[in-house]
Design a protein around this motif. Structure first.
Motif, mmCIF file in Angstrom:
data_model
loop_
_atom_site.group_PDB
_atom_site.id
_atom_site.type_symbol
_atom_site.label_atom_id
_atom_site.label_comp_id
_atom_site.label_asym_id
_atom_site.label_seq_id
_atom_site.Cartn_x
_atom_site.Cartn_y
_atom_site.Cartn_z
ATOM 1 N N MET A 98 -53.721 -34.994 -80.952
ATOM 2 C CA MET A 98 -53.351 -34.080 -82.018
ATOM 3 C C MET A 98 -52.444 -34.751 -83.039
ATOM 4 O O MET A 98 -52.423 -34.370 -84.186
ATOM 5 N N LYS A 99 -51.702 -35.786 -82.662
ATOM 6 C CA LYS A 99 -50.779 -36.422 -83.592
ATOM 7 C C LYS A 99 -51.508 -37.120 -84.731
ATOM 8 O O LYS A 99 -50.900 -37.456 -85.745
ATOM 9 N N ASN A 100 -52.814 -37.347 -84.580
ATOM 10 C CA ASN A 100 -53.579 -38.015 -85.626
ATOM 11 C C ASN A 100 -54.068 -37.060 -86.704
ATOM 12 O O ASN A 100 -54.556 -37.512 -87.743
ATOM 13 N N TYR A 101 -53.995 -35.756 -86.481
ATOM 14 C CA TYR A 101 -54.428 -34.816 -87.505
ATOM 15 C C TYR A 101 -53.415 -34.777 -88.637
ATOM 16 O O TYR A 101 -52.212 -34.697 -88.413
ATOM 17 N N ASP A 102 -53.941 -34.823 -89.881
ATOM 18 C CA ASP A 102 -53.029 -34.805 -91.026
ATOM 19 C C ASP A 102 -52.886 -33.421 -91.632
ATOM 20 O O ASP A 102 -52.093 -33.214 -92.554
ATOM 21 N N ALA A 103 -53.676 -32.448 -91.120
ATOM 22 C CA ALA A 103 -53.607 -31.099 -91.676
ATOM 23 C C ALA A 103 -54.101 -30.089 -90.653
ATOM 24 O O ALA A 103 -55.026 -30.367 -89.884
ATOM 25 N N TYR A 104 -53.490 -28.918 -90.681
ATOM 26 C CA TYR A 104 -53.876 -27.805 -89.816
ATOM 27 C C TYR A 104 -54.317 -26.650 -90.704
ATOM 28 O O TYR A 104 -53.535 -26.163 -91.526
ATOM 29 N N ILE A 105 -55.571 -26.241 -90.551
ATOM 30 C CA ILE A 105 -56.106 -25.110 -91.301
ATOM 31 C C ILE A 105 -56.197 -23.934 -90.334
ATOM 32 O O ILE A 105 -56.871 -24.032 -89.303
ATOM 33 N N PHE A 106 -55.538 -22.847 -90.661
ATOM 34 C CA PHE A 106 -55.441 -21.723 -89.737
ATOM 35 C C PHE A 106 -56.293 -20.531 -90.164
ATOM 36 O O PHE A 106 -56.380 -20.206 -91.354
ATOM 37 N N ASP A 107 -56.906 -19.892 -89.181
ATOM 38 C CA ASP A 107 -57.395 -18.532 -89.318
ATOM 39 C C ASP A 107 -56.158 -17.627 -89.342
ATOM 40 O O ASP A 107 -55.066 -18.042 -88.943
ATOM 41 N N MET A 108 -56.320 -16.388 -89.784
ATOM 42 C CA MET A 108 -55.168 -15.489 -89.871
ATOM 43 C C MET A 108 -55.139 -14.486 -88.720
ATOM 44 O O MET A 108 -54.317 -14.579 -87.809
ATOM 45 N N ASP A 109 -56.043 -13.492 -88.758
ATOM 46 C CA ASP A 109 -56.032 -12.426 -87.746
ATOM 47 C C ASP A 109 -56.444 -12.956 -86.375
ATOM 48 O O ASP A 109 -57.493 -13.579 -86.232
ATOM 49 N N GLY A 110 -55.591 -12.707 -85.384
ATOM 50 C CA GLY A 110 -55.875 -13.171 -84.034
ATOM 51 C C GLY A 110 -55.410 -14.585 -83.760
ATOM 52 O O GLY A 110 -55.449 -15.034 -82.613
ATOM 53 N N THR A 111 -54.955 -15.265 -84.804
ATOM 54 C CA THR A 111 -54.449 -16.628 -84.649
ATOM 55 C C THR A 111 -52.973 -16.705 -85.022
ATOM 56 O O THR A 111 -52.167 -17.269 -84.286
ATOM 57 N N LEU A 112 -52.628 -16.122 -86.180
ATOM 58 C CA LEU A 112 -51.242 -16.119 -86.634
ATOM 59 C C LEU A 112 -50.545 -14.790 -86.352
ATOM 60 O O LEU A 112 -49.360 -14.773 -86.037
ATOM 61 N N TRP A 113 -51.298 -13.678 -86.495
ATOM 62 C CA TRP A 113 -50.673 -12.370 -86.243
ATOM 63 C C TRP A 113 -51.703 -11.363 -85.771
ATOM 64 O O TRP A 113 -52.903 -11.609 -85.826
ATOM 65 N N ASP A 114 -51.206 -10.225 -85.305
ATOM 66 C CA ASP A 114 -52.020 -9.096 -84.886
ATOM 67 C C ASP A 114 -51.643 -7.910 -85.769
ATOM 68 O O ASP A 114 -50.546 -7.364 -85.659
#
Length: 206
Positions: A1-17
């Motif tokens: 994981m340390k080699n990833y230069d960016a994290y793209i997130f989903d919102m619902d169910g990933t960051l909040w409910d």
């Protein structure tokens, strides 16, 4: 994981409910038009989270009605209700994102939510300033896979990863040529992801 230069997130169910607030929006819209259908409760809506709005309508409110007017009224009610009801951030979201940014990673958001969904999320959580870029299906009408690809292209990301909680998230990431992290604590089930996390803060230690 340390080699990833960016994290793209989903919102619902990933960051909040925020499902309870969304249920209120759906039911208020149904009541406005007097549509005869079962109430939208958490259990029913939970199974549809992550899908585009028109697909959720097909699943939960089939039949003949003015869908354009329904969607327009829903957007109005969402703008009223969601900023007030908001949602609950999953444990460790704020601190973990801060750690990833401190390590030099880019932070992005791609969701299938409506046009106001990202605005409501940023306003309620106060996290708007930690994301370098964001896109939503409700803004441009594009698929999640295409929006992930657009984020990668316009930000020049060389080694990003997408973090989401459903099979659609994993499949969309792969379609965009991006590896995936399945957030197993969220709303859905998925196979084929390169990584799995059972809590958000595990992103820093996989």
């Amino acid at each position: 994981m340390k080699n990833y230069d960016a994290y793209i997130f989903d919102m619902d169910g990933t960051l909040w409910d925020a499902v309870d607030g969304y249920c209120e929006v759906w039911n208020a819209t149904i009541d406005h038009f007097g549509i005869d259908c079962p109430r939208i409760d958490r259990e029913r809506l939970f199974t549809q989270m992550g899908q585009p709005l028109d697909a959720i309508m097909d699943a939960l409110i089939p039949g003949s009605y003015d869908r354009g007017a329904f969607m327009a009224r829903m957007k109005e009610l969402e703008a009223e209700i969601v900023p007030r009801r908001g949602g609950v951030l999953y444990p460790g979201v704020r601190s973990t994102i801060e750690q990833l940014r401190a390590a030099g990673a880019g932070i992005y958001l791609v969701s299938n939510c409506g046009a106001s969904g990202l605005v409501n999320f940023f306003q309620f959580t106060g996290l708007g300033d930690v994301f370098d870029d964001s896109l939503a299906h409700g803004v441009n009408g594009l698929s999640k896979a295409r929006n992930i690809a657009l984020i990668v292209e316009r930000n020049g990301l060389s080694n990003p990863v997408y973090v989401g909680d459903t099979q659609l998230d994993v499949d969309s990431a792969h379609e965009a040529g991006v590896p995936a992290v399945w957030a197993a604590y969220g709303f859905g089930h998925a196979t084929g992801a390169e990584h799995r996390i059972d809590a958000f803060n595990q992103l820093t230690s996989l």
